[in-house]
Write a protein that holds these residues in place. Structure first.
Motif, PDB file in Angstrom:
ATOM      1  N   THR A 144      67.598 -28.706  53.249  1.00 48.46           N
ATOM      2  CA  THR A 144      67.465 -28.294  51.856  1.00 48.46           C
ATOM      3  C   THR A 144      68.108 -26.935  51.618  1.00 48.46           C
ATOM      4  OG1 THR A 144      65.430 -29.576  51.603  1.00 48.46           O
ATOM      5  CG2 THR A 144      65.804 -27.799  50.015  1.00 48.46           C
ATOM      6  N   GLN A 175      63.926 -30.751  57.590  1.00 46.86           N
ATOM      7  CA  GLN A 175      64.119 -30.987  56.155  1.00 46.86           C
ATOM      8  C   GLN A 175      64.352 -29.672  55.425  1.00 46.86           C
ATOM      9  OE1 GLN A 175      64.564 -33.905  54.679  1.00 46.86           O
ATOM     10  NE2 GLN A 175      65.012 -32.786  52.822  1.00 46.86           N
ATOM     11  N   GLN A 211      57.273 -33.081  50.439  1.00 48.05           N
ATOM     12  CA  GLN A 211      57.233 -34.463  49.965  1.00 48.05           C
ATOM     13  C   GLN A 211      58.268 -35.304  50.705  1.00 48.05           C
ATOM     14  OE1 GLN A 211      57.747 -34.929  45.749  1.00 48.05           O
ATOM     15  NE2 GLN A 211      57.461 -37.126  45.816  1.00 48.05           N
ATOM     16  N   GLU A 212      59.471 -34.801  50.827  1.00 46.61           N
ATOM     17  CA  GLU A 212      60.530 -35.527  51.531  1.00 46.61           C
ATOM     18  C   GLU A 212      60.197 -35.677  53.017  1.00 46.61           C
ATOM     19  OE1 GLU A 212      63.799 -37.838  51.879  1.00 46.61           O
ATOM     20  OE2 GLU A 212      63.004 -37.035  49.991  1.00 46.61           O
ATOM     21  N   ASP A 221      58.995 -29.825  47.367  1.00 50.69           N
ATOM     22  CA  ASP A 221      59.958 -30.921  47.494  1.00 50.69           C
ATOM     23  C   ASP A 221      60.263 -31.219  48.961  1.00 50.69           C
ATOM     24  OD1 ASP A 221      60.117 -31.129  44.731  1.00 50.69           O
ATOM     25  OD2 ASP A 221      61.873 -29.816  44.596  1.00 50.69           O
ATOM     26  N   VAL A 240      57.722 -38.470  53.446  1.00 55.46           N
ATOM     27  CA  VAL A 240      58.406 -39.763  53.291  1.00 55.46           C
ATOM     28  C   VAL A 240      59.134 -40.110  54.587  1.00 55.46           C
ATOM     29  CG1 VAL A 240      60.289 -40.959  52.091  1.00 55.46           C
ATOM     30  CG2 VAL A 240      58.598 -39.655  50.779  1.00 55.46           C
ATOM     31  N   LYS A 241      59.848 -39.130  55.145  1.00 52.83           N
ATOM     32  CA  LYS A 241      60.575 -39.373  56.400  1.00 52.83           C
ATOM     33  C   LYS A 241      59.616 -39.667  57.543  1.00 52.83           C
ATOM     34  CE  LYS A 241      64.801 -37.030  55.213  1.00 52.83           C
ATOM     35  NZ  LYS A 241      65.797 -36.039  55.531  1.00 52.83           N
TER      36      LYS A 241
END
Length: 161
Positions: free
Chosen positions: A61, A57, A27-28, A24, A31-32
Protein backbone atom coordinates in the motif's frame (compact mmCIF):
# COMPACT_ATOMS: atom_id res chain seq x y z
CA UNK A 1 -10.90 -13.97 13.27
CA UNK A 2 -11.48 -10.23 12.84
CA UNK A 3 -12.97 -9.78 16.32
CA UNK A 4 -10.05 -11.56 17.96
CA UNK A 5 -7.15 -10.08 15.96
CA UNK A 6 -8.53 -6.86 14.44
CA UNK A 7 -7.12 -4.41 17.00
CA UNK A 8 -3.63 -5.95 16.89
CA UNK A 9 -3.71 -5.97 13.08
CA UNK A 10 -4.66 -2.28 13.02
CA UNK A 11 -1.85 -1.41 15.44
CA UNK A 12 0.57 -3.40 13.28
CA UNK A 13 -0.54 -1.65 10.10
CA UNK A 14 -0.21 1.75 11.76
CA UNK A 15 3.25 1.06 13.14
CA UNK A 16 4.43 -0.48 9.88
CA UNK A 17 3.60 2.84 8.22
CA UNK A 18 0.11 2.50 6.72
CA UNK A 19 -0.86 5.92 8.06
CA UNK A 20 -4.42 6.91 7.19
CA UNK A 21 -4.76 3.73 5.11
CA UNK A 22 -4.40 1.42 8.14
CA UNK A 23 -8.06 0.35 8.11
CA UNK A 24 -7.92 -0.44 4.39
CA UNK A 25 -4.68 -2.37 4.84
CA UNK A 26 -6.18 -4.43 7.66
CA UNK A 27 -9.33 -5.17 5.70
CA UNK A 28 -7.30 -6.32 2.70
CA UNK A 29 -4.99 -8.35 4.96
CA UNK A 30 -7.94 -10.20 6.48
CA UNK A 31 -9.31 -10.95 3.02
CA UNK A 32 -5.91 -12.33 1.99
CA UNK A 33 -5.63 -14.32 5.22
CA UNK A 34 -9.08 -15.79 4.66
CA UNK A 35 -8.21 -16.72 1.08
CA UNK A 36 -4.92 -18.31 2.19
CA UNK A 37 -6.34 -20.15 5.20
CA UNK A 38 -5.89 -23.48 3.44
CA UNK A 39 -2.12 -22.76 3.28
CA UNK A 40 -1.86 -21.97 7.00
CA UNK A 41 0.16 -24.65 8.79
CA UNK A 42 -2.01 -26.50 11.28
CA UNK A 43 -0.68 -25.96 14.80
CA UNK A 44 1.40 -22.89 13.87
CA UNK A 45 0.74 -19.64 15.75
CA UNK A 46 -1.82 -17.54 13.89
CA UNK A 47 -0.85 -14.05 15.08
CA UNK A 48 2.68 -13.95 13.54
CA UNK A 49 1.25 -15.27 10.27
CA UNK A 50 -1.36 -12.51 10.24
CA UNK A 51 1.21 -9.85 11.18
CA UNK A 52 3.33 -10.94 8.24
CA UNK A 53 0.36 -10.54 5.91
CA UNK A 54 -0.38 -7.11 7.41
CA UNK A 55 3.29 -6.08 7.04
CA UNK A 56 3.37 -7.17 3.39
CA UNK A 57 0.06 -5.48 2.62
CA UNK A 58 1.28 -2.30 4.31
CA UNK A 59 4.43 -2.29 2.20
CA UNK A 60 2.37 -2.80 -0.95
CA UNK A 61 0.00 0.00 0.00
CA UNK A 62 2.75 2.46 0.93
CA UNK A 63 4.72 1.63 -2.21
CA UNK A 64 1.58 1.97 -4.29
CA UNK A 65 0.75 5.43 -3.06
CA UNK A 66 4.33 6.62 -3.40
CA UNK A 67 4.73 7.90 0.17
CA UNK A 68 7.53 6.88 2.48
CA UNK A 69 7.07 5.46 5.94
CA UNK A 70 4.28 7.59 7.43
CA UNK A 71 3.78 6.50 11.06
CA UNK A 72 0.22 6.61 12.35
CA UNK A 73 -0.06 7.66 15.97
CA UNK A 74 -3.77 7.06 16.31
CA UNK A 75 -3.25 3.33 16.93
CA UNK A 76 -1.03 3.99 19.91
CA UNK A 77 -2.81 5.25 22.99
CA UNK A 78 -0.43 6.12 25.81
CA UNK A 79 -2.91 8.29 27.67
CA UNK A 80 -3.17 7.47 31.34
CA UNK A 81 -6.44 9.17 32.10
CA UNK A 82 -8.79 12.07 31.52
CA UNK A 83 -6.39 14.62 33.05
CA UNK A 84 -5.55 17.18 30.30
CA UNK A 85 -1.99 17.53 31.60
CA UNK A 86 -1.47 13.78 31.31
CA UNK A 87 -2.87 13.93 27.77
CA UNK A 88 -0.32 16.59 26.83
CA UNK A 89 2.53 14.58 28.35
CA UNK A 90 1.35 11.39 26.62
CA UNK A 91 1.06 13.17 23.28
CA UNK A 92 4.60 14.47 23.67
CA UNK A 93 5.84 10.95 24.50
CA UNK A 94 4.05 9.63 21.41
CA UNK A 95 5.64 12.27 19.23
CA UNK A 96 9.11 11.57 20.56
CA UNK A 97 8.70 7.83 20.12
CA UNK A 98 7.41 8.29 16.57
CA UNK A 99 10.30 10.65 15.78
CA UNK A 100 12.80 8.17 17.18
CA UNK A 101 11.22 5.24 15.30
CA UNK A 102 11.31 7.24 12.07
CA UNK A 103 15.11 7.42 12.33
CA UNK A 104 15.43 3.63 12.19
CA UNK A 105 15.88 1.77 8.95
CA UNK A 106 12.74 -0.13 7.96
CA UNK A 107 14.07 -3.63 8.89
CA UNK A 108 15.02 -2.44 12.37
CA UNK A 109 11.76 -0.55 12.84
CA UNK A 110 9.75 -3.60 11.78
CA UNK A 111 11.46 -5.70 14.46
CA UNK A 112 10.78 -3.05 17.12
CA UNK A 113 7.14 -2.86 16.08
CA UNK A 114 6.69 -6.62 16.28
CA UNK A 115 8.65 -7.20 19.50
CA UNK A 116 7.69 -4.28 21.71
CA UNK A 117 4.69 -2.53 20.21
CA UNK A 118 2.79 -5.68 19.24
CA UNK A 119 4.25 -7.90 21.97
CA UNK A 120 5.39 -10.76 19.74
CA UNK A 121 8.09 -13.12 20.97
CA UNK A 122 11.47 -13.29 19.26
CA UNK A 123 10.48 -16.38 17.26
CA UNK A 124 7.06 -14.93 16.38
CA UNK A 125 8.79 -11.75 15.20
CA UNK A 126 11.11 -13.78 12.97
CA UNK A 127 8.13 -15.69 11.57
CA UNK A 128 6.07 -12.54 11.03
CA UNK A 129 8.89 -10.81 9.16
CA UNK A 130 10.12 -13.90 7.32
CA UNK A 131 13.67 -13.65 8.68
CA UNK A 132 15.89 -15.99 10.72
CA UNK A 133 15.60 -15.71 14.52
CA UNK A 134 19.23 -14.60 14.79
CA UNK A 135 18.59 -11.78 12.34
CA UNK A 136 15.58 -10.65 14.34
CA UNK A 137 17.67 -10.68 17.51
CA UNK A 138 20.57 -8.70 16.01
CA UNK A 139 18.23 -6.16 14.39
CA UNK A 140 16.44 -5.72 17.71
CA UNK A 141 19.74 -5.12 19.49
CA UNK A 142 20.89 -2.54 16.92
CA UNK A 143 17.49 -0.85 16.90
CA UNK A 144 17.34 -0.54 20.69
CA UNK A 145 20.85 0.91 20.81
CA UNK A 146 19.93 3.45 18.14
CA UNK A 147 16.62 4.29 19.85
CA UNK A 148 18.43 4.86 23.16
CA UNK A 149 20.78 7.31 21.47
CA UNK A 150 18.04 9.12 19.56
CA UNK A 151 15.69 9.36 22.54
CA UNK A 152 18.53 10.61 24.76
CA UNK A 153 19.39 13.26 22.16
CA UNK A 154 15.73 14.27 21.88
CA UNK A 155 15.46 14.50 25.67
CA UNK A 156 18.59 16.66 25.92
CA UNK A 157 17.32 18.92 23.12
CA UNK A 158 13.96 19.23 24.87
CA UNK A 159 15.58 20.01 28.24
CA UNK A 160 17.66 22.82 26.68
CA UNK A 161 14.59 24.40 25.08
Amino acid sequence: MVARHGAAATRAAAWFGAGPDADDVVQEAFVKAWQALDRFRDGAPFRPWLVRIVANQTRNTVRGRGRRDALALRALDLRDGPDPLLDVVAAERQRRLADALATLRRPERDVVVCRWLLGLSESETATALGIPAGTAKSRASRALARLRTVLTDLEETHDRA
